[in-house]
Enzyme design. Structure first.
Site, PDB file in Angstrom:
ATOM      1  N   LYS A  28       0.645  -1.103   0.039  1.00 23.30           N
ATOM      2  CA  LYS A  28       0.142  -0.267   0.328  1.00 23.30           C
ATOM      3  C   LYS A  28       0.744   1.416   0.136  1.00 23.30           C
ATOM      4  O   LYS A  28       1.146   2.125   0.984  1.00 23.30           O
ATOM      5  CB  LYS A  28      -0.596  -0.018   1.600  1.00 23.30           C
ATOM      6  CG  LYS A  28      -1.741  -0.928   1.279  1.00 23.30           C
ATOM      7  CD  LYS A  28      -3.162  -1.112   2.151  1.00 23.30           C
ATOM      8  CE  LYS A  28      -3.825   0.356   2.354  1.00 23.30           C
ATOM      9  NZ  LYS A  28      -5.125   0.214   0.955  1.00 23.30           N
TER      10      LYS A  28
HETATM   11  N1  PMP Z   1      -7.094  -2.233  -3.323  1.00 25.16           N
HETATM   12  C1  PMP Z   1      -6.226  -1.558  -3.296  1.00 25.16           C
HETATM   13  C2  PMP Z   1      -5.506  -0.797  -4.074  1.00 25.16           C
HETATM   14  C3  PMP Z   1      -6.591  -0.947  -1.886  1.00 25.16           C
HETATM   15  O1  PMP Z   1      -6.631   0.157  -1.704  1.00 25.16           O
HETATM   16  C4  PMP Z   1      -7.538  -1.436  -0.361  1.00 25.16           C
HETATM   17  C5  PMP Z   1      -8.164  -1.262   0.620  1.00 25.16           C
HETATM   18  N2  PMP Z   1      -6.806  -1.276   1.668  1.00 25.16           N
HETATM   19  C6  PMP Z   1      -8.073  -2.925  -0.979  1.00 25.16           C
HETATM   20  C7  PMP Z   1      -7.376  -3.551  -2.370  1.00 25.16           C
HETATM   21  C8  PMP Z   1      -9.139  -3.596  -0.246  1.00 25.16           C
HETATM   22  O2  PMP Z   1      -7.824  -4.315   0.696  1.00 25.16           O
HETATM   23  P1  PMP Z   1      -8.385  -4.185   2.149  1.00 25.16           P
HETATM   24  O3  PMP Z   1      -9.197  -5.455   2.511  1.00 25.16           O
HETATM   25  O4  PMP Z   1      -6.908  -5.183   2.847  1.00 25.16           O
HETATM   26  O5  PMP Z   1      -8.603  -3.579   3.097  1.00 25.16           O
END
Ligand code: PMP
Length: 314
Positions: free
Chosen positions: A156
């Site tokens: 991220k």
């Molecule tokens: N893809 C991206 C690019 C994101 O920013 C997120 C949000 N964190 C997700 C998928 C979903 O991840 P998570 O379920 O861990 O929040």
């Protein structure tokens, strides 16, 4: 405008929102040298406590990202958890919240600098959005999801989000709620800040982790719910663009947006154009687990206000 609550945590200290500042010429600003983590806390009225959902998994992804970005400080779980709890306690939250954590390069230096690393945490009240019940309309983006040898989709990294922002803005300009991105191979990758699932012939299908997706914690939770609690088969594989138009149900998921049914893609209705049964069942199970309405998976809930609990993991 989404703003964090009154108190934030800056390098371990509680500060007022308006005093949470870094230098405008820091590497975080100049080069986007930051790493983001987003998680949720769910208020449980019966227990009078706020449960942080899958905290350990968020910390392990965060530390993995710090390593990939070569930041020279890795924070340990205890320290990160203490900082999050401090932030929530300072704001006296008794409701569902979204928490944002950013590790960033707090220096005015050249491109290869690896430290010092700052840490900032903020939170905001985040009730369930109407879209969770009524669904969203999405469009395949003309922007391609970053490829793994350009920017790290599994991490991220703040800088990645220019890619997601381009896709989301384009979709909104064109009258959709958000975008679905394809990877450089032309296969489905993920939503602008979420992962994609669809249902075909009763099977839950999602792009595999080599499709340019973030290894989403919500994605993992829903796969486990489908397999273990609902007995629904799950397949992680490449998904072609045209296959999504054959879906009976579809949804996007992420910690922040939770589970949002997709009712149309490119103006074509998904299934009957309503919210499907599998999606509803997954939503209900997800919320029960996150809020702690069921005792299953106690290790996924970390209480904020109860200092020790037999039902929860620190
Ligand atoms: N893809 C991206 C690019 C994101 O920013 C997120 C949000 N964190 C997700 C998928 C979903 O991840 P998570 O379920 O861990 O929040």
């Amino acid at each position: 405008m989404a703003t964090a609550a009154k108190y934030m945590c800056f390098n371990g200290e509680i500060v007022k929102y308006e005093n949470c500042r870094i230098h405008a010429f820091s590497n975080a600003v100049k080069y986007g040298a930051g790493l983001f983590e987003g998680l949720r806390g769910y208020w449980n009225e019966d227990d009078q406590d706020l449960y942080l959902f899958r905290l350990r998994e968020h910390w392990s992804r965060f530390r993995y990202g710090l390593r990939v970005l070569h930041f020279d400080k890795l924070f340990d779980d205890d320290y990160l958890t203490k900082c999050v709890k401090k932030t929530l306690e300072a704001n006296e939250f008794r409701e569902n919240v979204h928490i944002r954590v950013i590790g960033f390069l707090d220096c005015d230096d050249e491109l290869p600098a690896c430290g010092p690393v700052g840490l900032v945490i903020g939170a905001m009240a985040k009730p369930r959005a109407a879209a969770v019940a009524k669904g969203i309309n999405i469009a395949v983006s003309s922007w391609t999801r970053v490829s793994d040898n350009a920017l790290p989709p599994r991490v991220k990294a703040c800088a990645n989000y220019i890619n997601n922002r381009c896709a989301d803005l384009e979709a909104r300009r064109n009258g959709y709620d958000t975008a679905l991105m394809l990877n450089p191979d032309g296969c489905v990758s993920e939503g602008a800040t979420s992962c994609f699932f669809m249902v075909r012939d009763g099977v839950l299908i999602t792009p595999d982790v080599t499709s340019g997706v973030l290894e989403s914690i919500t994605r993992d939770t829903l796969i486990r719910i489908a397999r273990d609690r609902l007995g629904i088969p799950v397949v992680e594989r490449r998904v072609d663009r045209t296959e999504i138009y054959a879906a009976e149900e579809a949804f996007l998921c992420a910690s922040a947006i939770e589970v949002r049914p997709v009712v149309s893609i490119d103006k074509m209705p998904v299934g009957s154009g309503g919210v499907g049964e599998v999606t509803r069942a997954l939503q209900n199970n997800y919320f029960d687990l996150a809020r702690g309405s069921t005792g299953d998976h106690p290790e996924w809930r970390t209480p904020v206000y109860r200092s020790s609990s037999s039902a929860a993991a620190e």
